[in-house]
Design a protein around this motif. Structure first.
Motif, PDB file in Angstrom:
ATOM      1  N   LYS A  64       0.844  -1.189   0.000  1.00  0.00           N
ATOM      2  CA  LYS A  64       0.000   0.000   0.000  1.00  0.00           C
ATOM      3  C   LYS A  64       0.882   1.244   0.000  1.00  0.00           C
ATOM      4  CE  LYS A  64      -3.906  -2.204   2.360  1.00  0.00           C
ATOM      5  NZ  LYS A  64      -3.368  -3.568   2.173  1.00  0.00           N
ATOM      6  N   ILE A  65       0.536   2.180  -0.865  1.00  0.00           N
ATOM      7  CA  ILE A  65       1.333   3.395  -1.006  1.00  0.00           C
ATOM      8  C   ILE A  65       0.426   4.624  -0.998  1.00  0.00           C
ATOM      9  CG2 ILE A  65       3.292   2.353  -2.235  1.00  0.00           C
ATOM     10  CD1 ILE A  65       2.011   3.088  -4.832  1.00  0.00           C
ATOM     11  N   ARG A  66       1.001   5.745  -0.566  1.00  0.00           N
ATOM     12  CA  ARG A  66       0.284   7.024  -0.580  1.00  0.00           C
ATOM     13  C   ARG A  66       0.971   7.933  -1.601  1.00  0.00           C
ATOM     14  NH1 ARG A  66      -0.468   8.409   4.967  1.00  0.00           N
ATOM     15  NH2 ARG A  66      -2.340   7.128   4.728  1.00  0.00           N
ATOM     16  N   ASN A 124      -4.399  13.012  -5.205  1.00  0.00           N
ATOM     17  CA  ASN A 124      -3.836  12.442  -3.980  1.00  0.00           C
ATOM     18  C   ASN A 124      -4.705  11.300  -3.442  1.00  0.00           C
ATOM     19  OD1 ASN A 124      -2.155  14.569  -4.365  1.00  0.00           O
ATOM     20  ND2 ASN A 124      -2.809  15.744  -2.568  1.00  0.00           N
ATOM     21  N   GLY A 125      -4.047  10.285  -2.877  1.00  0.00           N
ATOM     22  CA  GLY A 125      -4.809   9.184  -2.297  1.00  0.00           C
ATOM     23  C   GLY A 125      -3.933   7.999  -1.940  1.00  0.00           C
ATOM     24  N   ASP A 126      -4.579   7.001  -1.380  1.00  0.00           N
ATOM     25  CA  ASP A 126      -3.914   5.750  -1.025  1.00  0.00           C
ATOM     26  C   ASP A 126      -4.217   4.705  -2.094  1.00  0.00           C
ATOM     27  OD1 ASP A 126      -2.869   6.773   1.361  1.00  0.00           O
ATOM     28  OD2 ASP A 126      -4.696   6.285   2.471  1.00  0.00           O
ATOM     29  N   TYR A 127      -3.189   3.993  -2.506  1.00  0.00           N
ATOM     30  CA  TYR A 127      -3.324   3.015  -3.579  1.00  0.00           C
ATOM     31  C   TYR A 127      -2.650   1.712  -3.175  1.00  0.00           C
ATOM     32  CZ  TYR A 127      -4.365   7.318  -6.121  1.00  0.00           C
ATOM     33  OH  TYR A 127      -4.908   8.525  -6.515  1.00  0.00           O
ATOM     34  N   GLU A 128      -3.017   0.644  -3.868  1.00  0.00           N
ATOM     35  CA  GLU A 128      -2.461  -0.670  -3.573  1.00  0.00           C
ATOM     36  C   GLU A 128      -1.944  -1.323  -4.856  1.00  0.00           C
ATOM     37  OE1 GLU A 128      -3.886  -5.002  -1.716  1.00  0.00           O
ATOM     38  OE2 GLU A 128      -4.990  -3.170  -1.251  1.00  0.00           O
ATOM     39  N   ALA A 158       2.904  -0.012 -13.927  1.00  0.00           N
ATOM     40  CA  ALA A 158       3.614  -1.155 -13.341  1.00  0.00           C
ATOM     41  C   ALA A 158       4.376  -0.701 -12.107  1.00  0.00           C
ATOM     42  CB  ALA A 158       4.560  -1.765 -14.365  1.00  0.00           C
ATOM     43  N   ALA A 159       4.248  -1.463 -11.000  1.00  0.00           N
ATOM     44  CA  ALA A 159       4.887  -1.070  -9.744  1.00  0.00           C
ATOM     45  C   ALA A 159       5.699  -2.191  -9.117  1.00  0.00           C
ATOM     46  CB  ALA A 159       3.829  -0.596  -8.749  1.00  0.00           C
ATOM     47  N   SER A 160       5.246  -3.426  -9.260  1.00  0.00           N
ATOM     48  CA  SER A 160       5.937  -4.548  -8.618  1.00  0.00           C
ATOM     49  C   SER A 160       7.355  -4.685  -9.157  1.00  0.00           C
ATOM     50  CB  SER A 160       5.166  -5.849  -8.868  1.00  0.00           C
ATOM     51  OG  SER A 160       5.794  -6.932  -8.204  1.00  0.00           O
ATOM     52  N   GLY A 161       8.315  -4.791  -8.233  1.00  0.00           N
ATOM     53  CA  GLY A 161       9.714  -4.901  -8.620  1.00  0.00           C
ATOM     54  C   GLY A 161      10.438  -3.584  -8.732  1.00  0.00           C
ATOM     55  N   LEU A 162       9.711  -2.476  -8.507  1.00  0.00           N
ATOM     56  CA  LEU A 162      10.323  -1.152  -8.562  1.00  0.00           C
ATOM     57  C   LEU A 162      10.574  -0.612  -7.160  1.00  0.00           C
ATOM     58  CD1 LEU A 162       8.193   0.638 -11.332  1.00  0.00           C
ATOM     59  CD2 LEU A 162      10.280  -0.706 -11.616  1.00  0.00           C
ATOM     60  N   THR A 163      11.528   0.292  -7.038  1.00  0.00           N
ATOM     61  CA  THR A 163      11.680   1.048  -5.806  1.00  0.00           C
ATOM     62  C   THR A 163      10.667   2.193  -5.826  1.00  0.00           C
ATOM     63  OG1 THR A 163      13.308   2.576  -6.734  1.00  0.00           O
ATOM     64  CG2 THR A 163      14.152   0.533  -5.768  1.00  0.00           C
ATOM     65  N   LEU A 164      10.489   2.837  -4.683  1.00  0.00           N
ATOM     66  CA  LEU A 164       9.575   3.981  -4.635  1.00  0.00           C
ATOM     67  C   LEU A 164      10.035   5.089  -5.581  1.00  0.00           C
ATOM     68  CD1 LEU A 164       8.762   4.241  -0.815  1.00  0.00           C
ATOM     69  CD2 LEU A 164       7.212   3.537  -2.643  1.00  0.00           C
ATOM     70  N   ASP A 165      11.333   5.340  -5.645  1.00  0.00           N
ATOM     71  CA  ASP A 165      11.849   6.380  -6.533  1.00  0.00           C
ATOM     72  C   ASP A 165      11.592   6.034  -7.997  1.00  0.00           C
ATOM     73  OD1 ASP A 165      12.712   8.089  -4.576  1.00  0.00           O
ATOM     74  OD2 ASP A 165      14.795   7.410  -4.597  1.00  0.00           O
ATOM     75  N   GLN A 166      11.742   4.755  -8.350  1.00  0.00           N
ATOM     76  CA  GLN A 166      11.485   4.346  -9.733  1.00  0.00           C
ATOM     77  C   GLN A 166      10.010   4.510 -10.091  1.00  0.00           C
ATOM     78  OE1 GLN A 166      13.155   0.389  -9.429  1.00  0.00           O
ATOM     79  NE2 GLN A 166      15.030   0.992 -10.485  1.00  0.00           N
ATOM     80  N   LEU A 167       9.127   4.162  -9.154  1.00  0.00           N
ATOM     81  CA  LEU A 167       7.700   4.333  -9.406  1.00  0.00           C
ATOM     82  C   LEU A 167       7.343   5.813  -9.513  1.00  0.00           C
ATOM     83  CD1 LEU A 167       4.869   3.219  -9.758  1.00  0.00           C
ATOM     84  CD2 LEU A 167       4.659   3.138  -7.253  1.00  0.00           C
TER      85      LEU A 167
END
Length: 199
Positions: A57-59, A69-73, A89-98
């Motif tokens: 889960k990310i904000r 703005n919001g919370d996402y999964e 695409a998010a899986s396998g990425l760092t927060l900075d990459q996303l």
């Protein structure tokens, strides 16, 4: 018993037991001294990075538009579904990459120079299995080491091997054997299996 009948029974017994002995030999070989990585080799193959995974889960905040703005999964497909730009695409990425990927997508006709703030809101876990007293999933902490993980799982059993363990990284497909002491740093999502030593 007649010798011929005895030989026949021994032959049948050996045929039945052979697969079990073969499986045992394979298992022993898998925790033997072959194909054991050093910590440095493990990091080359599977870097200890805080990578996003399914269920995280990310904000997300967009400075230019509060409606974004919001919370996402991270969904089962490994992506997050966002306003305006759809799935990313998010899986396998760092927060900075996303963050960079979202800013790039938003710059394609939506905002000139979008600025994204992003943070992880879910608590990642590690999984401790094998020769511990209470195997299970435990909350990850930034200073999580092999020794601390074992302590969370109730400590080692008397059968535990203390110099080699099996590990599968969150985004790895198979576990590998690693030679290390108790100070080795673990990563979020690691599955650690404490091995049984050979007496």
């Amino acid at each position: 018993m007649h010798p011929q009948r005895l030989n026949r029974l021994l032959y049948v017994a050996m045929r039945v037991a052979a697969p079990a002995f073969a499986l045992l030999a394979t298992a022993c070989a898998s925790i033997g001294d072959g194909h054991i990585l050093s910590v440095a080799e493990l990091e080359q193959l599977h870097p200890n990075a805080n990578l996003l995974g399914i269920g995280d889960k990310i904000r997300i905040g967009l400075y230019e538009d509060a409606a974004f703005n919001g919370d996402y999964e991270v969904g089962s497909d490994g992506a997050v579904s966002l306003p305006l730009i759809g799935t990313v695409a998010a899986s396998g990425l760092t927060l900075d990459q996303l963050r960079s990927a979202i800013e790039t997508a938003l710059a394609q006709g939506f905002y000139q120079q979008p600025r994204i703030a992003i943070q992880l809101t879910s608590v990642p876990q590690i999984f401790v299995l094998g020769e511990v007293n209470r195997a299970g999933a435990f909350p990850y902490a930034p200073d999580m080491t092999l020794g601390k993980a074992a302590a969370l799982a109730g400590g080692y059993t008397y059968r535990a091997r203390m110099d080699v363990f099996a590990i599968r990284r969150a985004h790895g497909k198979t576990e590998v054997l690693v030679k290390s002491d108790q100070a080795m740093q673990l990563a979020p999502g690691d599955t650690v299996r404490m091995l049984e030593r050979r007496f």
